[in-house]
Design an enzyme around this catalytic site. Structure first.
Site, PDB file in Angstrom:
ATOM      1  N   GLY A 190     -16.944 -77.015  23.820  1.00  0.00           N
ATOM      2  CA  GLY A 190     -16.167 -76.679  22.627  1.00  0.00           C
ATOM      3  C   GLY A 190     -15.274 -77.793  22.133  1.00  0.00           C
ATOM      4  N   GLY A 250     -22.510 -72.071  18.860  1.00  0.00           N
ATOM      5  CA  GLY A 250     -21.095 -71.881  19.133  1.00  0.00           C
ATOM      6  C   GLY A 250     -20.740 -70.478  19.576  1.00  0.00           C
ATOM      7  N   HIS A 304     -13.603 -86.749  28.498  1.00  0.00           N
ATOM      8  CA  HIS A 304     -14.377 -85.961  29.459  1.00  0.00           C
ATOM      9  C   HIS A 304     -14.057 -86.398  30.884  1.00  0.00           C
ATOM     10  CE1 HIS A 304     -16.675 -83.947  26.431  1.00  0.00           C
ATOM     11  NE2 HIS A 304     -17.492 -84.926  26.144  1.00  0.00           N
TER      12      HIS A 304
END
Length: 327
Positions: free
Chosen positions: A77, A295, A137
């Site tokens: 997301g 999504g 990340h």
């Protein structure tokens, strides 16, 4: 890592070559997407060029207390949370009708440190005004020490591993298709995902690092579940704004600004924008449309077998046992 700041172009090239040489010596496994291999560093797996950038981030990134860092596992997301944070923090600077998100992908507005600024260069980020918004990340334990020492705010968005795997599988296949590579065998990469050999993985170790940090440093690390945010976006956007130091006023809520930001950043709106249909992604190798598949919560039900579901649930329960975390 060395505490060396390049002074000339030659110094910078030498430093980048040093990172490249170091990464070439790290353990390697077969890659998923455009890369032949991924390498292991500090217990996590990276594409070579991303790993080189991680080393540069650790050496050179100097955090400010006003920085806001958005951390995620891949396919959890990030595109959405970047848009929400950018719109919330900058709400006094832009109108909804003439907003940067209408013409620029959120990955351009909130870059991944290890994918954009530090890839193949050592940038001067001191010239950027505060508050600086960055994404990453990188696992919590591999973040540059300055992020911890500066008390900047870190927002971690977590998603169910079953949806993460399905989304990653689709994403990598879309990338491979553009490069004229055959699609990934789902069972082969599923086994590797379960074993932790995936971009910026292992997934569970990544999540657990930020979860424990959020318990130890709740004023500086906010842990949010994707599924909770989707279920009650208004509540969680206000909670997020409060944590970042940009709370919505009573007047703003009364005027419907929270709902306006949620509509602006919604999957339906962002995926319909021309920039996200045809624009080139900042990471290269694919278009912005690759960031917009569905999504949805629970799409894994359409792809995973009962055996795969049981395997992921078992790993999740074992990894998180005793930590009070449920996904």
């Amino acid at each position: 890592m060395a505490d060396f700041v390049p002074k000339t172009k030659e110094d910078e090239e030498n430093e980048l070559q040093r990172y490249k040489d170091l990464v070439s010596s790290f353990p390697k496994e077969e890659g998923w997407g455009f890369e032949k291999y991924i390498c292991q560093y500090q217990g996590f797996w990276y594409v070579d060029k991303h790993c080189q950038a991680v080393l540069a981030v650790q050496d050179h990134f100097k955090a400010r207390s006003s920085d806001i860092i958005l951390a995620t596992n891949p396919k959890s997301g990030a595109t959405w949370i970047k848009a929400l944070v950018f719109a919330t923090v900058n709400r006094s600077n832009y109108s909804i009708d003439n907003h940067p998100l209408l013409s620029q992908n959120s990955h351009f507005l909130v870059p991944f440190l290890e994918i954009s600024p530090y890839q193949n260069q050592i940038p001067d980020l001191e010239i950027l005004p505060s508050p600086r918004l960055f994404a990453t990340h990188i696992s919590y334990n591999s973040l540059p020490q300055s992020m911890i020492d500066s008390s900047c705010r870190i927002v971690y968005l977590c998603r169910n591993p079953k949806d993460v795997f399905v989304s990653m599988w689709h994403f990598m296949n879309k990338m491979r298709e553009r490069l004229s590579k055959p699609p990934l065998d789902v069972m082969k990469v599923f086994e590797r995902f379960c074993n932790g050999v995936t971009h910026f993985g292992p997934f569970w170790d990544h999540v657990l690092g930020y979860w424990k940090a959020s318990l130890e440093r709740p004023q500086h690390v906010l842990f949010i579940k994707y599924e909770d945010f989707k279920a009650d976006p208004g509540f969680h956007l206000k909670r997020l704004a409060q944590f970042m130091g940009y709370p919505f006023s009573y007047e703003e809520e009364k005027e419907g600004l929270v709902d306006e930001i949620l509509r602006l950043c919604s999957f339906e709106n962002m995926s319909s924008l021309e920039v996200n249909k045809t624009g080139e992604a900042p990471m290269g190798a694919f278009k912005n449309e690759a960031f917009f598949r569905k999504g949805k919560v629970g799409d894994w039900e359409n792809y995973l077998t009962s055996v795969m579901i049981e395997r992921l649930d078992q790993i999740t329960e074992e990894k998180f046992h005793g930590y009070g975390l449920k996904l």
